[in-house]
Design a protein around this motif. Structure first.
Motif, short mmCIF file in Angstrom:
data_model
loop_
_atom_site.label_atom_id
_atom_site.label_comp_id
_atom_site.label_asym_id
_atom_site.label_seq_id
_atom_site.Cartn_x
_atom_site.Cartn_y
_atom_site.Cartn_z
N ARG A 1 0.82 -1.22 0.00
CA ARG A 1 0.00 0.00 0.00
C ARG A 1 0.85 1.27 0.00
NH1 ARG A 1 -4.49 -1.36 4.58
NH2 ARG A 1 -2.74 -2.47 5.50
N LEU A 2 2.16 1.09 -0.03
CA LEU A 2 3.05 2.24 0.07
C LEU A 2 4.04 2.33 -1.09
CD1 LEU A 2 3.96 4.64 1.82
CD2 LEU A 2 5.49 3.07 3.02
N ALA A 3 4.65 1.21 -1.47
CA ALA A 3 5.74 1.22 -2.46
C ALA A 3 5.28 0.65 -3.79
CB ALA A 3 6.94 0.44 -1.94
N LEU A 4 5.92 1.13 -4.85
CA LEU A 4 5.58 0.72 -6.21
C LEU A 4 6.86 0.65 -7.03
CD1 LEU A 4 3.06 0.35 -8.19
CD2 LEU A 4 3.40 2.76 -8.74
N HIS A 5 7.05 -0.44 -7.79
CA HIS A 5 8.27 -0.54 -8.59
C HIS A 5 8.02 -0.22 -10.06
CE1 HIS A 5 6.82 -4.46 -10.07
NE2 HIS A 5 7.76 -4.37 -10.98
N ARG A 6 6.76 -0.02 -10.42
CA ARG A 6 6.42 0.29 -11.82
C ARG A 6 6.10 1.77 -11.97
NH1 ARG A 6 1.71 -3.89 -11.68
NH2 ARG A 6 1.99 -3.32 -9.48
N MET A 7 6.40 2.31 -13.16
CA MET A 7 6.21 3.73 -13.40
C MET A 7 4.78 4.07 -13.80
SD MET A 7 8.46 6.19 -15.94
CE MET A 7 10.01 5.62 -15.29
N THR A 8 3.93 3.08 -13.98
CA THR A 8 2.57 3.30 -14.49
C THR A 8 1.85 4.41 -13.72
OG1 THR A 8 2.49 0.93 -14.97
CG2 THR A 8 0.41 2.13 -15.07
N ARG A 9 1.49 5.48 -14.42
CA ARG A 9 0.93 6.66 -13.77
C ARG A 9 -0.35 6.36 -12.99
NH1 ARG A 9 4.35 10.91 -13.05
NH2 ARG A 9 5.79 10.99 -14.83
N SER A 10 -1.18 5.49 -13.54
CA SER A 10 -2.47 5.23 -12.89
C SER A 10 -2.31 4.54 -11.54
CB SER A 10 -3.34 4.37 -13.81
OG SER A 10 -2.72 3.12 -14.07
N LEU A 11 -1.15 3.91 -11.30
CA LEU A 11 -0.91 3.20 -10.05
C LEU A 11 -0.26 4.06 -8.98
CD1 LEU A 11 0.52 -0.14 -11.51
CD2 LEU A 11 -1.82 0.31 -10.77
N ARG A 12 0.19 5.26 -9.34
CA ARG A 12 1.08 6.01 -8.47
C ARG A 12 0.42 6.88 -7.41
NH1 ARG A 12 5.99 8.43 -11.91
NH2 ARG A 12 6.48 9.19 -9.83
N PRO A 13 -0.84 7.33 -7.55
CA PRO A 13 -1.41 8.17 -6.50
C PRO A 13 -1.34 7.52 -5.12
CG PRO A 13 -2.80 8.26 -8.44
CD PRO A 13 -1.77 7.19 -8.70
N GLY A 14 -0.79 8.26 -4.16
CA GLY A 14 -0.71 7.78 -2.78
C GLY A 14 0.41 6.82 -2.51
N LYS A 15 1.25 6.54 -3.51
CA LYS A 15 2.34 5.59 -3.33
C LYS A 15 3.69 6.22 -3.67
CE LYS A 15 -0.32 1.37 -4.04
NZ LYS A 15 -0.39 0.05 -4.72
N VAL A 16 4.76 5.52 -3.30
CA VAL A 16 6.12 5.96 -3.60
C VAL A 16 6.68 5.08 -4.71
CG1 VAL A 16 8.46 6.20 -2.72
CG2 VAL A 16 6.50 6.79 -1.26
N PHE A 17 6.98 5.70 -5.84
CA PHE A 17 7.60 4.98 -6.94
C PHE A 17 9.08 4.81 -6.61
CE2 PHE A 17 9.54 5.59 -11.38
CZ PHE A 17 9.59 4.20 -11.60
N VAL A 18 9.51 3.56 -6.49
CA VAL A 18 10.92 3.25 -6.24
C VAL A 18 11.60 3.13 -7.60
CG1 VAL A 18 12.54 1.67 -5.11
CG2 VAL A 18 10.25 2.03 -4.13
N ASP A 19 12.14 4.23 -8.06
CA ASP A 19 12.72 4.28 -9.40
C ASP A 19 14.12 3.68 -9.36
OD1 ASP A 19 13.55 4.77 -11.96
OD2 ASP A 19 13.18 6.93 -11.92
N TRP A 20 14.22 2.46 -9.84
CA TRP A 20 15.49 1.74 -9.90
C TRP A 20 16.20 1.96 -11.24
CZ3 TRP A 20 15.26 -1.39 -14.12
CH2 TRP A 20 13.98 -1.70 -14.60
N SER A 21 15.48 2.53 -12.21
CA SER A 21 15.98 2.59 -13.59
C SER A 21 17.12 3.58 -13.78
CB SER A 21 14.84 2.95 -14.55
OG SER A 21 14.41 4.28 -14.36
N GLN A 22 17.33 4.49 -12.80
CA GLN A 22 18.40 5.46 -12.97
C GLN A 22 19.79 4.85 -12.83
OE1 GLN A 22 17.97 9.32 -11.17
NE2 GLN A 22 15.75 9.23 -11.27
N ASN A 23 19.84 3.56 -12.55
CA ASN A 23 21.13 2.86 -12.53
C ASN A 23 21.60 2.46 -13.92
OD1 ASN A 23 21.71 2.50 -9.50
ND2 ASN A 23 19.58 1.85 -9.70
N ALA A 24 20.76 2.62 -14.93
CA ALA A 24 21.18 2.34 -16.31
C ALA A 24 22.37 3.22 -16.66
CB ALA A 24 20.02 2.58 -17.27
N ALA A 25 23.30 2.67 -17.41
CA ALA A 25 24.55 3.39 -17.70
C ALA A 25 24.31 4.72 -18.38
CB ALA A 25 25.45 2.51 -18.57
N ARG A 26 23.25 4.83 -19.18
CA ARG A 26 23.01 6.06 -19.94
C ARG A 26 22.36 7.15 -19.11
NH1 ARG A 26 18.73 2.78 -20.75
NH2 ARG A 26 16.63 3.72 -20.75
#
Length: 293
Positions: free
Chosen positions: A202-227
C-alpha cells in the motif's frame, strides 16, 4: 560587458549577476554563484571524474529548461573534457574537476547531473541509486518510510546506504558498490524495488505506471542504467525556491513527519556542512563500497 573574475588563476566572465532566477525568494544569479563557491569543497568530490550533464534554466524555472550533454560551445580550453560511451556513439562531455570549472559551469545556470560510473571505468558502476518519487497525496514522509526499509534491506547484503533530498518532492538513496556493471546494478535495484512493493504493497511501487502512483512511492530503480544521470549532491534545483539536493542524516529521515521537514535551501547548506561535514563522504571511500550478492 560581463565582469571578469579570476578564480585560481583562471579568468571568467560572469554575466547577469543581478538577474532573479528564483522568483519565489528573489534569489539572484550572483547568489547562485556565491552558493556554489561556498559549497565547492563538499560538492566537487562528487563531480570529479564523472561526466556531467547540465540541466540548464538560464531564465529561471519558469523559462526554458534543456539538457546539455555535449561540451557547450564556447567552453574554455582549460575545462577538462572526456570522451564517453553513448548509445548513439561516443560523445565528449565536461568534467567538473576544480573550482574554476565549477564556477564556469554555474555561470551557465544549471543543475548538475552525473552517471553512476567514473569516466576511466564506464563499464563498472560505482554507485547504486534509488529515486523515491511520491505520487500525491503521498509526500517525502512516505519516501522516508520506504528509504528506511531499503536501508535495512541493503544492509542485509552488506551495502551501506545514505540519503539526500531530491531538492524537489522526493528522496534519493545512494550507496557505493564495486565489481558490477550498470546492467547488473540495475537488475539488483529492480529486485529490491519489487521486494519493497511486496513488503509494503500500500506504500511502495516498482512500476512507473501513472495510474498506479497516487498515494504511493515509486521506487525508481531505472536510474542505474549506464546512460542515465541523477541530480548530484548539493546541486541547486530549478524550482521557485533555491532548493538543494541535500544530504540528510538517518535521524532526520526517521523523524520526518511533514513534507516541509526535509526542505533544504541554499541558505541552509553552509551551516549543515559545518555541523555535519559532508554526510555523503563515505561514498567516496572505495574501501567501504559494497559488493552485490
Amino acid at each position: 560587458m560581463a565582469p571578469i573574475t579570476e578564480v585560481e588563476g583562471r579568468r571568467l566572465a560572469l554575466s547577469n549577476l543581478e538577474k532573479v532566477l528564483y522568483p519565489g525568494s528573489g534569489f539572484t544569479k550572483g547568489e547562485v554563484l556565491h552558493y556554489y563557491a561556498t559549497v565547492a569543497d563538499a560538492l566537487l568530490p562528487h563531480l570529479r571524474d564523472r561526466a556531467v550533464s547540465f540541466l540548464r534554466y538560464p531564465d529561471g524555472p519558469d523559462g526554458q529548461l534543456f539538457f546539455t550533454k555535449n561540451v557547450p560551445p564556447g567552453a574554455p580550453e582549460w575545462v577538462t573534457t572526456a570522451e564517453v560511451p553513448r548509445v548513439e556513439g561516443p560523445s565528449r562531455m565536461v568534467l567538473v574537476q576544480d573550482l574554476p570549472s565549477l564556477m564556469w559551469s554555474a555561470n551557465l545556470v544549471t543543475e548538475f547531473h552525473t552517471h553512476q560510473w567514473l569516466v576511466d571505468a564506464p563499464e563498472e558502476a560505482d554507485r547504486i541509486v534509488f529515486d523515491l518519487d511520491p505520487g500525491a497525496p503521498a509526500s517525502i514522509v512516505q519516501c522516508c518510510e520506504v528509504a528506511l526499509w531499503l536501508r535495512e534491506r541493503l544492509a542485509g547484503d552488506g551495502i551501506e546506504a545514505y540519503g539526500k533530498t531530491s531538492g524537489s518532492k522526493g528522496l534519493h538513496l545512494l550507496a557505493a558498490v564495486r565489481g558490477a556493471s550498470s546492467e547488473q546494478v540495475s537488475e539488483y535495484a529492480k529486485e529490491l524495488a519489487v521486494e519493497a512493493e511486496k513488503a509494503m504493497p500500500r506504500l511502495a511501487l516498482h512500476r512507473m505506471t501513472r495510474s498506479l502512483r497516487p498515494g504511493k512511492v515509486f521506487v525508481d530503480w531505472s536510474q542505474n542504467a549506464a546512460r542515465k544521470t541523477t541530480a548530484a549532491p548539493y546541486t541547486l534545483r530549478a524550482r521557485a525556491e533555491p532548493t538543494v539536493s541535500a544530504p540528510v542524516t538517518w535521524e532526520e529521515i526517521e523523524e520526518c513527519r511533514a513534507p516541509g521537514d526535509l526542505d533544504v535551501h541554499a541558505c541552509d547548506i553552509a551551516a549543515r556542512v559545518r555541523g555535519h561535514g559532508d554526510l555523503l563522504a563515505p561514498l567516496l571511500d572505495r574501501k567501504r563500497a559494497g559488493k552485490l550478492p
